[in-house]
Structures are given as structure tokens and as C-alpha cells.
Design an enzyme around this catalytic site. Structure first.
Site, PDB file in Angstrom:
ATOM      1  N   LYS A 122       0.979  -1.180  -0.077  1.00 29.68           N
ATOM      2  CA  LYS A 122       0.258   0.168  -0.429  1.00 29.68           C
ATOM      3  C   LYS A 122       0.966   1.537   0.249  1.00 29.68           C
ATOM      4  O   LYS A 122       0.972   2.123  -0.999  1.00 29.68           O
ATOM      5  CB  LYS A 122      -0.741   0.202   0.929  1.00 29.68           C
ATOM      6  CG  LYS A 122      -2.034  -0.999   1.104  1.00 29.68           C
ATOM      7  CD  LYS A 122      -3.246  -1.279   2.460  1.00 29.68           C
ATOM      8  CE  LYS A 122      -3.834  -2.194   2.103  1.00 29.68           C
ATOM      9  NZ  LYS A 122      -4.457  -2.558   3.364  1.00 29.68           N
ATOM     10  N   ASP A 127     -11.567   2.381   4.415  1.00 26.78           N
ATOM     11  CA  ASP A 127     -11.843   1.605   3.882  1.00 26.78           C
ATOM     12  C   ASP A 127     -13.812   1.189   4.204  1.00 26.78           C
ATOM     13  O   ASP A 127     -14.189  -0.230   4.172  1.00 26.78           O
ATOM     14  CB  ASP A 127     -11.131   0.703   5.638  1.00 26.78           C
ATOM     15  CG  ASP A 127     -10.315   0.023   4.785  1.00 26.78           C
ATOM     16  OD1 ASP A 127      -9.810  -0.867   3.890  1.00 26.78           O
ATOM     17  OD2 ASP A 127      -9.133  -0.508   5.562  1.00 26.78           O
ATOM     18  N   GLN A 170      -5.065  -1.823   9.465  1.00 29.88           N
ATOM     19  CA  GLN A 170      -4.436  -3.233   8.718  1.00 29.88           C
ATOM     20  C   GLN A 170      -5.067  -4.093   9.203  1.00 29.88           C
ATOM     21  O   GLN A 170      -5.456  -4.618  11.074  1.00 29.88           O
ATOM     22  CB  GLN A 170      -3.298  -3.642   8.708  1.00 29.88           C
ATOM     23  CG  GLN A 170      -3.078  -5.071   7.733  1.00 29.88           C
ATOM     24  CD  GLN A 170      -3.267  -4.626   6.693  1.00 29.88           C
ATOM     25  OE1 GLN A 170      -4.007  -3.218   5.471  1.00 29.88           O
ATOM     26  NE2 GLN A 170      -4.106  -5.764   5.868  1.00 29.88           N
TER      27      GLN A 170
HETATM   28  N1  GUN Z   1      -6.788  -6.442   5.471  1.00 30.28           N
HETATM   29  C1  GUN Z   1      -6.463  -7.466   4.446  1.00 30.28           C
HETATM   30  N2  GUN Z   1      -7.275  -6.948   3.290  1.00 30.28           N
HETATM   31  C2  GUN Z   1      -8.208  -5.839   4.051  1.00 30.28           C
HETATM   32  C3  GUN Z   1      -8.123  -4.335   3.698  1.00 30.28           C
HETATM   33  O1  GUN Z   1      -8.327  -3.959   2.584  1.00 30.28           O
HETATM   34  N3  GUN Z   1      -8.698  -3.160   4.445  1.00 30.28           N
HETATM   35  C4  GUN Z   1      -7.413  -3.846   5.836  1.00 30.28           C
HETATM   36  N4  GUN Z   1      -7.915  -2.189   6.725  1.00 30.28           N
HETATM   37  N5  GUN Z   1      -7.267  -4.836   6.208  1.00 30.28           N
HETATM   38  C5  GUN Z   1      -6.973  -5.711   5.965  1.00 30.28           C
END
Ligand code: GUN
Length: 292
Positions: A54, A121, A98
């Protein structure tokens, strides 16, 4: 039939190019770079890889990644205090915590603490609620589900009236995706661990989305000829012949399904890169919201 491969990697690269131009245009107009704060608690290696990916994607388009790494034993109050601090910072436009969080932490409470305008998110219940209601527009649409919708569009599937079957009902993929598909006038069924005769249900799907985290659960004879198959699963399985003795597979037995479907996403290189591209788009949107 041999399915069209829906190349999420190429599609995401194209999207990043467009986003980079938009961020550059902002900079030329004297506006600040959008900032994305990521919060990683603990040392789960898969999560570390995702967060690194990311950050790399952020830098590529001119978004500033602001990374926080907290020890696995971080108390809830400390994590909430960090979220409150980030909510108040003008250089932080989006906040991503995350997942999964260590078991002692209350993920729902943490998600509810993120400012609505920084919830890139789309995990805050108020933002998800806007997605669920008719005739209302959410501030953000959730990253993985929105990436799936873009790939469905790329496949050329007309959603109004189509039978869509979503395997999985998670807060982050299955449930919000079902809402997006419903908004797009598909007839949606959410299947889960209690669903009876899953193969038969899947065979009725014009669009089949698998997001359950079960390696190669969906077999070729579960797929309706000509269907569009989107594989959200990322599973590591042992493979003596592979580099490091492991390889990644999705929730769909790819070769079997590709022989029947009209279009299918690969794993890796399908949904994953699209999820990150959507996160970047949401972060840019959050920066624009802050200036509106
Ligand atoms: N863990 C796996 N995929 C994601 C995501 O898209 N966002 C977040 N915050 N955690 C994740």
C-alpha cells in the site's frame, strides 16, 4: 470455452496513472499531497507485506504514506488514542487500520473511532449504512468490493437482472459487495457456511464471487457456462516444486473454472491490485472532501 482473463494488475496500473495525474494537478494548484495513515498492530508477516504494498502504491501516485507500527500487545486505549490523534491531523486524509487486529483488541470499536471523513476503508458502520440505504450516496465505497465491481465492468457483464452469488459475508468483502451489486440491480444471493447445496446454487450464477478463504473450494462443475468468476481469495498452500515451498491460490480452482467461464480473475494479479488502487482513489477523494 476458454475464459477471458481479467487482468487486475494492468487495470490497476492504468488507474494509478490517472490518479497520479490528478494528484499532480492538485500539487500544481498549490494543494497539499493527500496523506494516508496506516496502522499495523503486531508482526503478522502477511499484513506487513500488504501494508508495504500500500505504501509503495501511495508513493507511485504522489500520496504520502504515514506508517505506524505498534507492538502486538498494544492496549486498546493506546490504539484509540492514536486514532483520535490521526483524526485531528490536517496532513492525514485517510486512515487505514490493517486487519486482522490481535485478538485482545476490539476491531469494531476501533473502526467506529475513525472519523467518517477519513474512513477510506468504509468500515465505519455509518458509512456502511449509507451504502445499504436506497438513494443515498456513501462518502467512500469499500476498496475490495469496488475493485470487484470494476472487474465485472471490464468483463462486460450487464448486472441488471443478473444472478449474482457472493460466497462469504465478511464486513470487508462479502456484505458490502452484496450491497453494491444490489444497488447495480443484480439479484444477489449471499452464501455462507450454513448454505445448503452450494454447488447447485453456484451453477445458477451469472456472476460468481468467491471470498471465503478456502483454497480452490469452487470447482469447474460449480460454474455456469459463460459466467463471470471473480476470485477474492488469497491462500498459501504447500507446493514442493514452488519457490519457498509454497504458492498462492484463490478460492476457485482456476484451470477448471477457466475452461467453463466467460471471464475469470487470476490469483495473484486479479482483485488484489484493484483493492489497492481503490484505496488510493478513496484517499484522494478524502483529501478533496477535506477541502470542500
Ligand atoms: N486486511 C486484508 N485486506 C484488508 C483491507 O482491505 N483493509 C484492511 N484495513 N485490512 C485488510
Amino acid at each position: 470455452m476458454t475464459a477471458k482473463i481479467l487482468d487486475g494488475k494492468a487495470q490497476a496500473a492504468e488507474l494509478r496513472g490517472v490518479l497520479a495525474q490528478r494528484v499532480a494537478a492538485r500539487a500544481a494548484a498549490g494543494k497539499p499531497a493527500p496523506g494516508l495513515a496506516t496502522v499495523l498492530v503486531g508482526d503478522d508477516p502477511a499484513s506487513q507485506v500488504y501494508v508495504r504494498g500500500k505504501h509503495k502504491a501511495c508513493r507511485e501516485v504522489g500520496i504520502t504514506p504515514i506508517g505506524y507500527e505498534l507492538p502486538a500487545g498494544t492496549p486498546q486505549a493506546e490504539l484509540l488514542a492514536l486514532i483520535t490523534e490521526l483524526n485531528g491531523r490536517a496532513d492525514v486524509h485517510g486512515i487505514l487500520v490493517q486487519l486482522p487486529l490481535p485478538a485482545h483488541l476490539d476491531a469494531a470499536a476501533v473502526q467506529s473511532a475513525v472519523a467518517l471523513e477519513k474512513d477510506v476503508d468504509c468500515l465505519h458502520p455509518a458509512n456502511l449504512g449509507l451504502l445499504a440505504q436506497r438513494d443515498r450516496q456513501p462518502r467512500f465505497t469499500p476498496c475490495t468490493p469496488t475493485g470487484v465491481m470494476r472487474l465485472v465492468k471490464l468483463a462486460g457483464l450487464a448486472l441488471p437482472g443478473a444472478n449474482a452469488v457472493v460466497l462469504g459475508r465478511s464486513n470487508i468483502v462479502g456484505m458490502p459487495l452484496a450491497l453494491l451489486l444490489t444497488k447495480a440491480d443484480a439479484t444477489v444471493t449471499i452464501a455462507h457456511s450454513h448454505t445448503r447445496d452450494l454447488p447447485e446454487l453456484c451453477r445458477r450464477a451469472d456472476l460468481l464471487v468467491a471470498a471465503v478463504g478456502r483454497p480452490e473450494l469452487v470447482r469447474g462443475d460449480w460454474v455456469k457456462p459463460g459466467a463471470v468468476v471473480i476470485d477474492v481469495g488469497v491462500n498459501e498452500v504447500p507446493d514442493k516444486a514452488a519457490h519457498r515451498g509454497r504458492r498462492l491460490v484463490g478460492d476457485v480452482a482456476f484451470d477448471e473454472a477457466a475452461a467453463v467461464a466467460a471471464a475469470i480473475t487470476p490469483v495473484p494479479g486479479g482483485v488484489g491490485p484493484m483493492t489497492i488502487a481503490m484505496l488510493l482513489e478513496n484517499t484522494l477523494h478524502a483529501a478533496e472532501l477535506a477541502e470542500a
